[in-house]
Write a protein that holds these residues in place. Structure first.
Motif, PDB file in Angstrom:
ATOM      1  N   PRO A 181      56.451 -14.553  18.861  1.00 43.70           N
ATOM      2  CA  PRO A 181      55.777 -13.800  17.802  1.00 43.70           C
ATOM      3  C   PRO A 181      54.458 -14.448  17.385  1.00 43.70           C
ATOM      4  N   MET A 182      53.366 -13.812  17.734  1.00 40.69           N
ATOM      5  CA  MET A 182      52.048 -14.314  17.342  1.00 40.69           C
ATOM      6  C   MET A 182      50.994 -13.284  17.720  1.00 40.69           C
ATOM      7  N   ILE A 183      49.869 -13.373  17.071  1.00 42.16           N
ATOM      8  CA  ILE A 183      48.723 -12.550  17.451  1.00 42.16           C
ATOM      9  C   ILE A 183      47.878 -13.397  18.379  1.00 42.16           C
ATOM     10  N   TYR A 184      47.657 -12.920  19.580  1.00 46.99           N
ATOM     11  CA  TYR A 184      46.893 -13.674  20.571  1.00 46.99           C
ATOM     12  C   TYR A 184      45.601 -12.913  20.852  1.00 46.99           C
ATOM     13  N   THR A 187      54.159 -21.718  20.707  1.00 48.90           N
ATOM     14  CA  THR A 187      55.599 -21.567  20.879  1.00 48.90           C
ATOM     15  C   THR A 187      56.340 -22.654  20.116  1.00 48.90           C
ATOM     16  N   GLY A 188      55.881 -23.885  20.265  1.00 48.13           N
ATOM     17  CA  GLY A 188      56.524 -24.999  19.563  1.00 48.13           C
ATOM     18  C   GLY A 188      56.422 -24.871  18.056  1.00 48.13           C
ATOM     19  N   ALA A 189      55.259 -24.470  17.575  1.00 53.59           N
ATOM     20  CA  ALA A 189      55.072 -24.330  16.127  1.00 53.59           C
ATOM     21  C   ALA A 189      56.033 -23.277  15.574  1.00 53.59           C
ATOM     22  N   MET A 190      56.199 -22.171  16.294  1.00 54.76           N
ATOM     23  CA  MET A 190      57.109 -21.129  15.825  1.00 54.76           C
ATOM     24  C   MET A 190      58.557 -21.599  15.876  1.00 54.76           C
ATOM     25  N   LEU A 191      58.877 -22.411  16.864  1.00 56.89           N
ATOM     26  CA  LEU A 191      60.241 -22.953  16.930  1.00 56.89           C
ATOM     27  C   LEU A 191      60.512 -23.783  15.678  1.00 56.89           C
ATOM     28  N   ALA A 192      59.521 -24.559  15.288  1.00 53.62           N
ATOM     29  CA  ALA A 192      59.701 -25.452  14.140  1.00 53.62           C
ATOM     30  C   ALA A 192      59.762 -24.663  12.836  1.00 53.62           C
ATOM     31  N   ASN A 193      59.019 -23.572  12.771  1.00 52.12           N
ATOM     32  CA  ASN A 193      58.965 -22.824  11.517  1.00 52.12           C
ATOM     33  C   ASN A 193      58.715 -21.349  11.758  1.00 52.12           C
ATOM     34  N   GLN A 194      59.784 -20.572  11.819  1.00 54.13           N
ATOM     35  CA  GLN A 194      59.630 -19.161  12.168  1.00 54.13           C
ATOM     36  C   GLN A 194      59.044 -18.343  11.016  1.00 54.13           C
ATOM     37  N   ASP A 195      58.838 -18.970   9.851  1.00 54.14           N
ATOM     38  CA  ASP A 195      58.186 -18.244   8.761  1.00 54.14           C
ATOM     39  C   ASP A 195      56.681 -18.166   8.942  1.00 54.14           C
ATOM     40  N   LEU A 196      56.156 -18.926   9.881  1.00 56.87           N
ATOM     41  CA  LEU A 196      54.714 -18.941  10.070  1.00 56.87           C
ATOM     42  C   LEU A 196      54.207 -17.609  10.618  1.00 56.87           C
ATOM     43  N   VAL A 197      52.998 -17.249  10.211  1.00 55.64           N
ATOM     44  CA  VAL A 197      52.288 -16.138  10.823  1.00 55.64           C
ATOM     45  C   VAL A 197      51.256 -16.783  11.739  1.00 55.64           C
ATOM     46  N   ALA A 198      51.513 -16.737  13.030  1.00 54.59           N
ATOM     47  CA  ALA A 198      50.644 -17.446  13.957  1.00 54.59           C
ATOM     48  C   ALA A 198      49.577 -16.527  14.515  1.00 54.59           C
ATOM     49  N   ILE A 199      48.340 -16.996  14.477  1.00 52.49           N
ATOM     50  CA  ILE A 199      47.267 -16.282  15.161  1.00 52.49           C
ATOM     51  C   ILE A 199      46.553 -17.263  16.075  1.00 52.49           C
ATOM     52  N   GLY A 200      46.478 -16.917  17.343  1.00 54.35           N
ATOM     53  CA  GLY A 200      45.813 -17.762  18.316  1.00 54.35           C
ATOM     54  C   GLY A 200      44.530 -17.090  18.764  1.00 54.35           C
ATOM     55  N   VAL A 201      43.474 -17.874  18.879  1.00 55.24           N
ATOM     56  CA  VAL A 201      42.228 -17.353  19.409  1.00 55.24           C
ATOM     57  C   VAL A 201      41.887 -18.138  20.664  1.00 55.24           C
ATOM     58  N   SER A 202      41.629 -17.419  21.728  1.00 58.03           N
ATOM     59  CA  SER A 202      41.338 -18.063  23.002  1.00 58.03           C
ATOM     60  C   SER A 202      40.164 -17.361  23.664  1.00 58.03           C
ATOM     61  N   GLY A 203      39.707 -17.953  24.742  1.00 62.50           N
ATOM     62  CA  GLY A 203      38.627 -17.329  25.504  1.00 62.50           C
ATOM     63  C   GLY A 203      39.160 -16.855  26.837  1.00 62.50           C
ATOM     64  N   ASP A 204      38.324 -16.167  27.562  1.00 59.38           N
ATOM     65  CA  ASP A 204      38.748 -15.663  28.873  1.00 59.38           C
ATOM     66  C   ASP A 204      38.967 -16.812  29.849  1.00 59.38           C
ATOM     67  N   GLY A 205      38.178 -17.874  29.723  1.00 58.79           N
ATOM     68  CA  GLY A 205      38.397 -19.034  30.579  1.00 58.79           C
ATOM     69  C   GLY A 205      39.656 -19.762  30.154  1.00 58.79           C
ATOM     70  N   ASP A 206      39.788 -19.965  28.885  1.00 58.05           N
ATOM     71  CA  ASP A 206      40.925 -20.674  28.322  1.00 58.05           C
ATOM     72  C   ASP A 206      42.234 -19.958  28.655  1.00 58.05           C
ATOM     73  N   THR A 207      42.187 -18.628  28.685  1.00 58.44           N
ATOM     74  CA  THR A 207      43.398 -17.840  28.934  1.00 58.44           C
ATOM     75  C   THR A 207      43.596 -17.483  30.400  1.00 58.44           C
ATOM     76  N   ALA A 208      42.556 -16.961  31.035  1.00 59.09           N
ATOM     77  CA  ALA A 208      42.740 -16.372  32.365  1.00 59.09           C
ATOM     78  C   ALA A 208      42.449 -17.344  33.499  1.00 59.09           C
ATOM     79  N   SER A 209      41.753 -18.443  33.206  1.00 56.31           N
ATOM     80  CA  SER A 209      41.506 -19.429  34.258  1.00 56.31           C
ATOM     81  C   SER A 209      42.545 -20.534  34.141  1.00 56.31           C
ATOM     82  N   ILE A 210      42.247 -21.577  33.416  1.00 50.82           N
ATOM     83  CA  ILE A 210      43.160 -22.721  33.331  1.00 50.82           C
ATOM     84  C   ILE A 210      44.470 -22.374  32.639  1.00 50.82           C
ATOM     85  N   GLY A 211      44.434 -21.413  31.741  1.00 54.00           N
ATOM     86  CA  GLY A 211      45.611 -21.156  30.918  1.00 54.00           C
ATOM     87  C   GLY A 211      46.516 -20.037  31.400  1.00 54.00           C
TER      88      GLY A 211
END
Ligand SMILES: Cc1ncc(C[n+]2csc(CCOP(=O)(O)OP(=O)(O)O)c2C)c(N)n1
Ligand SMILES: Cc1ncc(C[n+]2csc(CCOP(=O)(O)OP(=O)(O)O)c2C)c(N)n1
Ligand code: SF4
Ligand code: SF4
Ligand SMILES: [Mg+2]
Ligand SMILES: [Mg+2]
Lengths: 349, 630, 630, 349
Positions: free
Chosen positions: A130-133, A93-117
């Motif tokens: 705007p990002m691919i998660y 979110t912060g990176a996109m705020l700083a530069n909306q021209d970026l194409v952001a792709i995030g890769v996470s795991g089920d623990g990273d996303t559904a547990s702690i995250g």
């Protein structure tokens, strides 16, 4: 945006930017041989190459986990950030705020996303950043040696034989609840579908959630696992056959009306869903949720584009920022003049 | 109430402190008749949510406009309406604006606290109160002015809600008249308070007039306190510290601010939002900034770090609990070397503590934030002007050193209104730090993210979306070598950690230097930081006038310490470090860097009950210390 | 690679350290011919996930079973399979089991690191390696034993996966034969390793035999290293520190454990789970405990605190990043006075750092955890026995003082296998602290949650579901008075915070005292804590034998410090504080409490590259220090 | 459990334990006059009194916020814990682990639950921790003076006039997604319904989620707010009329078949839902979600028992603990004997 200065290797196959697939590769994977995550990495590389995204425009983001290591293995010419565990959404979110021209792709795991995250994940979806998660979902914490994560299915067994007595969090249903406008599920063993979904994700504006069953061959590929290759192969239920037509290619009408749904994406690309068994309209929220609920109870692994809506407003546009990325604004544009300060001081006297 | 509690207290400030309840000043003011001009403290006791705040601001501002140095402190509860609130105004011709423990003039509007409010006054004080409270029976060494506020209120407006609000303006009229505050100034203050709202202005002035008239007709003044016009506030402004920090950030070119509400820091980003909406939109209305209210502090600092990484001037603001939650991410930014500015407007800890009281107890949490070997830069404004300037310094240092930089203020400075000189327009270029553009990369032909090229231990960085084949690198909180490549090698790790240490050493030479005042012929030193400064200034004057004791003074303005600290200890025999926390946190940091012979000189003076420290407290403690010490 | 990196390194341990690459010990072993018995270090270089761990355990255990003191350290990467891993076994007849920098016997199974592994050996070392790697060409001052492991493996099993696993047992056979390790002991070790799995045992023994036979038939031993049976390990056990802590917790009667996986602490709650399943279920199979894997560390500590509040003996375990996330909640437990035990198995920070390397850099994070004025109790085991005992102490202190208590170990102690004496069965009652039952309340007829009744600053508490009208009270992290009633009064606040401070002072008298060894006629002192102890023990012997230098030694076993610390400084002229962190964190805490003349004696020896500190490093640093120092 | 020893005030009305309602009161509220939270406090007091819960068995839990202060205002004879912001669910989970005999009631706010606390909230629901979880939902952060929370509706305006451009999190829909088996929504201005729901909640085993629109009269009761008294009154849509029949009272059959659904609760009590307009079956997940989605889009405030399932397994039972609360186990039961240690030592030699 000028295109990147890298020359195509003479002769080799290149994309519309004149870049070879090699230009989209990253470092060597240090994951276990056969890990589903590596299969996904390959499709990410191919998708960005085929679509022709300028590598320098891409921001690769991740949290912590085996899955979160993968951004080091693709798009070596892009900036990347491997954040702390479960907090990648806020970084994105912060990176996109700083530069909306970026194409952001995030890769996470089920623990990273559904547990702690889980909290940050939901709030990112709600904002429609705007990002691919991508969630590389193996139902376990791979990097810490195979404990159950919050997406482990009720009744599934760990490698050690322990029974999981908690219900799984369905990140796709959750994403729809949170207002995500592009929700898909796929399987690391289904490269073709995966490729089409990732490319469609690039073409969408807003958060793109792709939940991918990605077997952990070391800790969760055994009998009793519901995230193993064999289990996924047996239980995969295709919602439809997916093909992607980028904006820079002709759409050919080569199908009979009815059995194909064609969705026009934000940048003029199209995604085509050819009926496969089930009757299903991916633009209907209620139907999508119902379908997920049913398939979950039937232990089916539903894959495909589950919900899409190209009319939603994404977070960046709601902020109404100047066109120049905030990161690139010069001092003259970010430091108000002396008269402004004077005016303020007067109001305080 | 137990043994302690039953002892005489002042708003629950235990007397178990270096006391001597009456000070020289009090004795002066004690003598009836002899007028006491422009030197007194007023306390208005109300309940919060009753709208008394605007009345108090008007009162304070009108004294200010008479040219009299003034300060106002709001002692409010951690709830929204109905609980006791005290607002103290100190007017002092000599410019002492620190809190004064002794009160001269009480306006008792809150039945619940009225008795204790009166009991804790010093002899000779004045009490203005709602007639029906019958306070005059409590003790006979005070001057009482009963006023039928409730009755008078009915004359103002018929509507009950409106009446409740305006009732507060009654005491403005009463006090104004009693202290002979110029009515014109009160009118001007009201106008300022209610901006263009003509109807509101009229109603409030009406209430004030009613109050004033009542005094004229019914009260014969028998106390010595009076205001007289002077010229010590000409050209000054009144503003709270949070707004000053916000202005500092705006004029430092902040582009991304992410925050989560928490008292006492909320108003920092809220006033930032207000200013930015006015001054940071292009002609076409588009914003040159993004302010995002995050879902919590972990997200707030994460967004700020993500933005800093991608090249924005980013910040967040919070208070203690938020700092604790941000710890892991702060360690990430330290180790991955990402710039971010974090404002900590401190309150009373531990835990939720007293959210609406002031303290300086987050120092360990800030300087050592996060697990592992971490040390952070902390800037410590002591006044409004520094709130403005250091906010700008913070961004320059954060980007200059590619690391988190804290600005530590406190509730007292952040949420109270203060007199200040108008801010100088910040000239000069912003220091955006060592960022390489595509052109730079073409020129240099080489880029290693974490290599110390210049010998100052600060590496170069590139921003995402830099169109150059050399530009990209991978940022991580795990071990890495000069080229930002993942590494578990012991030598890579140690070399990098040593460089981070060296970077901190470089910072010593670039952070704001302390303010030092050395007086000939004395070897006694005082050290303080932040809002304690006001008390110290007055304390040094007290020591001089009352005890003929001259003192040196060093005010720490930043961490890490600069060489001045060591020099200061060398120029003193005894150094009293005055802090508003229990554990002498700043002194502990000093002990870790000073020579043993210097440490031998260090004494602690600690005030940590949530009420701003007052000069008398420090004076008493220092005198006590000198008695044994020397 | 830069200047540093290109210098000769040992697993990337920079030589930019007090060096003298060859030590006296090396020179001895250097002389060919003269047998070196029961005094050498073996390093096995493999890739992780290849199943070499069981082979290494068998090797270590068989030496152990020959009565020879031994230690094993696993240097593994933060990934699951395919990256370099080194396992070092040190056998030492004198019982020195600290890591030794110099290696004598390398088993090079990993092609990727083979060259550097060989290059960093000292002259005279032995290299066993896969024939095809052709390492002998690298240098000519080593003894080389090429072995066709790949070829031999084909003889063991047809199935590829099985072959891969068993291949590791080949080097056990080879090394066993070369070092004349008793085959019976190897067999016993294998049996132990694979428990009742007969098939596995046979296959592994077959592999071992093949390896041994190859040596018999093809290698003529030309190195001096040999094992000979002795009796120094009789009756001892082998266990890792995390399991020892788990056992300590189980026998301390832990009832609730909540955790979130993180290296290197995961195996603590995992082995706890294993033990509890066996020993903490009633006949009817019902559990006398609950172990819950939480969604993250905030929840893990929150659950543990909730359980502690409701009367359970509760704990959580984590590592640095988890501690940072728990900070806010820890401050709550400190201020609201809720017992909870928190294990911190430390790793290399800051941030994610090196998750599979060891360090002692969380001290500030633990002792000062959370914003505001907070100070916490920290227990610091140095060995297996203390892991067991101090885990029990931790629960007694947590409930006794109604506060969070940390047990700080590190990756080296927590995850490696160690020799130890069998644990004594803990006798005596558990200290459940000052908890009032309904009967107590009837008797006393009065209950004030936060009143210091006994003068030790520790109040009484009641548990939810206590059926008595006096029992209930309200717990909060915000200001409160003795009766636990919400209060913003300055006097209530200060009185409470001072009591918390007094409680910490009481703790000084009840935490485990340091281990002190004073030697007649020396004024040189060493201070260390945790796993550094092993290196210190050997270092003191080195100093004595090699330099005729006798040393005093104090091992800190807990925070807050006890009076012993001050006494120790008084009995020394120079005190070297040895720590495995960059910022001398423990020394900083000492400086904050010692007298200046004591501080003047303090010197730092810091080792923080993630590899366990070795005796030689400390010896060299101390000698260097003495050269200038004295 | 023996009943509490407090004597009923002679003559006064008492419940089945002989306790007067006064025995269920707490300290005086310090909230703003008219705050919705106080109205909810009154119904909590009444519900626990009428149901006859032994006060000492109750654990009152909360996070931080105006709403989170309310546990100090009811059940003064019960233990209470006011945790840190957003983390009450983990405290509640731990307390129940220590003593499963406790009757836990948590009070939280929309910020405490849906903003900072979203992650813990979801995981508590997923575990189905037995407790009543009340959300006093006013769409703003009251205690910090009125900023939007994550449940503020899209398009609603703050007191200052700012527009909220983010979608609201529907905590009820979310709870159903997370597997909660008792999900209700109510309104502080509807005491009768509220009372019935809370009592039913006491009778349910597992997490009971009651989301209550509770207007903030100081910061969110203006025109443009969708959480104000006027708005809620106008837009409230009763799913059904609710009455509660405790296990210790006779069920009288005084209605025609069909228009009343009668749900038997865990402890033998019954909840009766009398049809009001909409056809609705609260035991059907899919229907519940669909209903929520529809009413949200129509800006209706749907109140009533949205979803109930009395057959789910709660967290405590899945742990299979001994009957004595863990907190009360004596040393002899928690410290294994010497022979156990011996056995372990031998295995390590
Ligand atoms: C704050 C924190 N807690 C715990 C860990 C330890 N940890 C590292 S990865 C991980 C889980 C990874 O699981 P998942 O996200 O599913 O990724 P996978 O390895 O399965 O691909 C954990 C718990 C950590 N690094 N940081
Ligand atoms: C960690 C932390 N962050 C921020 C705060 C400040 N804070 C106190 S209450 C609150 C929000 C309360 O909103 P809600 O939960 O909706 O309760 P309400 O006051 O509206 O009833 C916040 C942000 C805090 N106490 N702790
Ligand atoms: S442990 Fe599992 S998730 Fe991790 S790399 Fe290996 S197979 Fe993949
Ligand atoms: S501010 Fe709002 S929520 Fe808080 S007490 Fe007042 S009315 Fe209630
Ligand atoms: Mg996983
Ligand atoms: Mg709210």
């Amino acid at each position: 945006m000028s295109t990147t200065t890298v020359k195509p290797p003479s002769g080799g196959k290149v994309n519309r930017l004149g870049l070879a697939m090699a230009d989209y590769k990253g470092g060597n994977s240090t994951l276990c041989a056969g890990c589903g995550h590596d299969a996904i990495t390959s499709q990410i590389i191919r998708a960005f190459w085929e679509y022709g995204v300028e590598p320098h425009r891409v921001a690769k983001l991740s949290g912590i986990g085996c899955s979160s290591k993968t951004p080091a293995y693709f798009l070596g010419q892009s900036h990347g950030l491997n954040a702390v565990h479960g907090r990648m959404p806020s970084i994105a979110t912060g990176a996109m705020l700083a530069n909306q021209d970026l194409v952001a792709i995030g890769v996470s795991g089920d623990g990273d996303t559904a547990s702690i995250g889980l909290g940050q994940f939901c709030h990112m979806l709600r904002r429609n950043v705007p990002m691919i998660y991508v969630i590389e979902n193996n139902g376990v914490y791979g990097l810490t040696k195979g404990q159950f994560s919050a997406t482990a299915d009720y009744g599934s067994r760990s490698k050690g034989g322990d029974l999981n007595e908690l219900p799984a969090i369905d990140v796709c249903a959750l994403a729809i609840q949170m207002g995500c406008n592009f929700v898909a599920r796929s399987f690391a063993g289904d490269p073709k579908q995966l490729l089409a979904l990732i490319k469609a994700g690039i073409a969408h504006r807003g958060t793109v959630l792709i939940d991918i069953v990605s077997p952990c061959v070391t800790f969760n590929n055994h009998e009793g696992s519901t995230k193993s290759y064999p289990f996924a192969k047996q239980h995969e239920e295709l919602l439809h056959e997916i093909s992607f037509v980028p904006f820079f290619e002709q759409i050919t009408v080569d199908y009979e009306e009815g059995d194909v749904v064609d969705v026009a994406l934000h940048d003029g690309s199209h995604i085509r869903l050819r009926k496969a068994g089930k009757e299903f309209d991916p633009t209907n929220k209620g139907e999508a949720l119902k379908m997920l609920m049913e398939t979950n109870t039937n232990e089916e692994l539903l894959t495909g584009l589950i919900y899409v809506n190209e009319h939603g407003q994404d977070f960046m546009s709601s902020l109404k920022l100047v066109d120049t990325p905030l990161a690139h604004l010069g001092q003259e544009r970010v430091q108000p003049g002396a008269e402004a300060l004077q005016e303020i001081m007067n109001s305080l006297m | 109430m137990d043994a302690f509690g039953s002892a005489t207290t002042e708003k629950g400030v235990p007397v178990s402190q270096p006391s001597s309840q009456t000070t020289v000043l009090d004795e002066e003011s004690g003598e009836r008749g002899v007028p006491v001009v422009n030197d007194f403290s007023i306390q208005v006791a109300t309940v919060n949510g009753s709208g008394s705040q605007s009345a108090n601001s008007v009162l304070m501002r009108s004294i200010f406009q008479m040219g009299i140095p003034v300060s106002g402190k709001n002692l409010f509860p951690s709830n929204i309406a109905g609980l006791p609130t005290w607002f103290t105004i100190r007017a002092n011709k000599d410019g002492w604006i620190a809190r004064r423990k002794e009160l001269d003039f009480l306006v008792a509007m809150n039945p619940v606290t009225a008795r204790e409010d009166v009991e804790t006054l010093d002899a000779g004080s004045v009490v203005v109160y709602e007639e029906r409270l019958n306070l005059s029976s409590i003790r006979d060494d005070l001057t009482y002015y009963p006023v039928p506020f409730a009755k008078l209120a009915t004359e103002i407006a018929s509507d009950a809600r409106l009446r409740k609000l305006l009732a507060n303006m009654l005491y403005v009229g009463v006090v104004g008249e009693l202290l002979s505050i110029d009515l014109k100034e009160i009118e001007a203050a009201v106008a300022k308070q209610f901006k263009a709202k003509q109807k509101a202005i009229e109603l409030n002035l009406k209430a004030i007039a009613i109050g004033a008239d009542y005094v004229k007709e019914n009260i014969t003044k028998s106390d010595p306190f009076r205001c007289e016009r002077m010229d010590k506030t000409a050209g000054k402004i009144i503003i709270d510290g949070n707004s000053a920090c916000a202005l500092g950030a705006m004029f430092a070119g902040v582009t991304v601010a992410t925050w989560y509400p928490i008292t006492p820091s909320s108003s920092l980003c809220e006033s930032l939002t207000g200013y930015m909406e006015t001054y940071r939109h292009d002609e076409d209305g588009k914003a040159t900034y993004a302010i995002v209210q995050a879902e919590d502090e972990l997200a707030a600092v994460g967004m700020a770090i993500g933005a800093g990484w991608a090249g924005a001037r980013s910040m967040t603001s919070t208070s203690g609990p938020g700092i604790s939650l941000m710890a892991e991410f702060i360690g990430f930014a330290y180790y991955a070397e990402v710039p971010v500015v974090i404002f900590d407007v401190t309150r009373v800890g531990p835990s939720t503590g007293l959210p609406t009281r002031t303290q300086q107890s987050d120092i360990f949490s800030l300087v050592y934030a996060s697990h592992g070997d971490t040390k952070h830069i902390v800037l410590i404004p002591a006044n409004i002007e520094e709130c403005f300037e250091m906010s700008r310094d913070a961004f320059n240092l954060a980007e200059g050193f590619q690391t988190p930089v804290f600005v530590m203020t406190d509730l007292d400075l952040g949420m109270n209104n203060w007199m200040a000189d108008p801010f100088d327009y910040p000239e000069g270029k912003l220091d955006r730090g060592k960022v390489l553009s595509a052109e730079d990369l073409d020129r240099i032909g080489k880029f290693e993210r974490y290599r110390d090229v210049d010998g100052d231990a600060i590496p170069y960085r590139t921003l995402p979306n830099t169109d150059h084949p050399l530009a990209s690198y991978f940022t991580r909180g795990s071990g890495h070598d000069e080229r930002a490549v993942y590494s578990e090698r012991a030598d890579d790790y140690k070399r990098n950690l040593d460089r981070l240490n060296a970077k901190y050493e470089t910072a010593r030479t670039r952070v704001p230097a302390p303010e030092v005042s050395l007086v000939d012929g004395t070897r006694i030193g005082l050290i303080a930081y932040g809002t304690t400064d006001d008390a110290i200034a007055e304390c040094r004057d007290q020591l001089d006038r009352e005890f003929g004791l001259k003192t040196n003074y060093l005010r720490v303005r930043a961490l890490p310490f600069t060489t001045h600290l060591s020099d200061f200890f060398d120029s003193c025999d005894r150094v009293y470090v005055v802090e508003q926390n229990r554990d002498a946190q700043m002194a502990a940091l000093m002990k870790n860097e000073l020579r043993p012979d210097q440490i031998a000189k260090l004494r602690n003076i600690l005030h940590y009950n949530g009420i701003p420290v007052d000069a008398q407290f420090v004076t008493d403690a220092l005198i006590a210390g000198e008695k044994e010490g020397s």
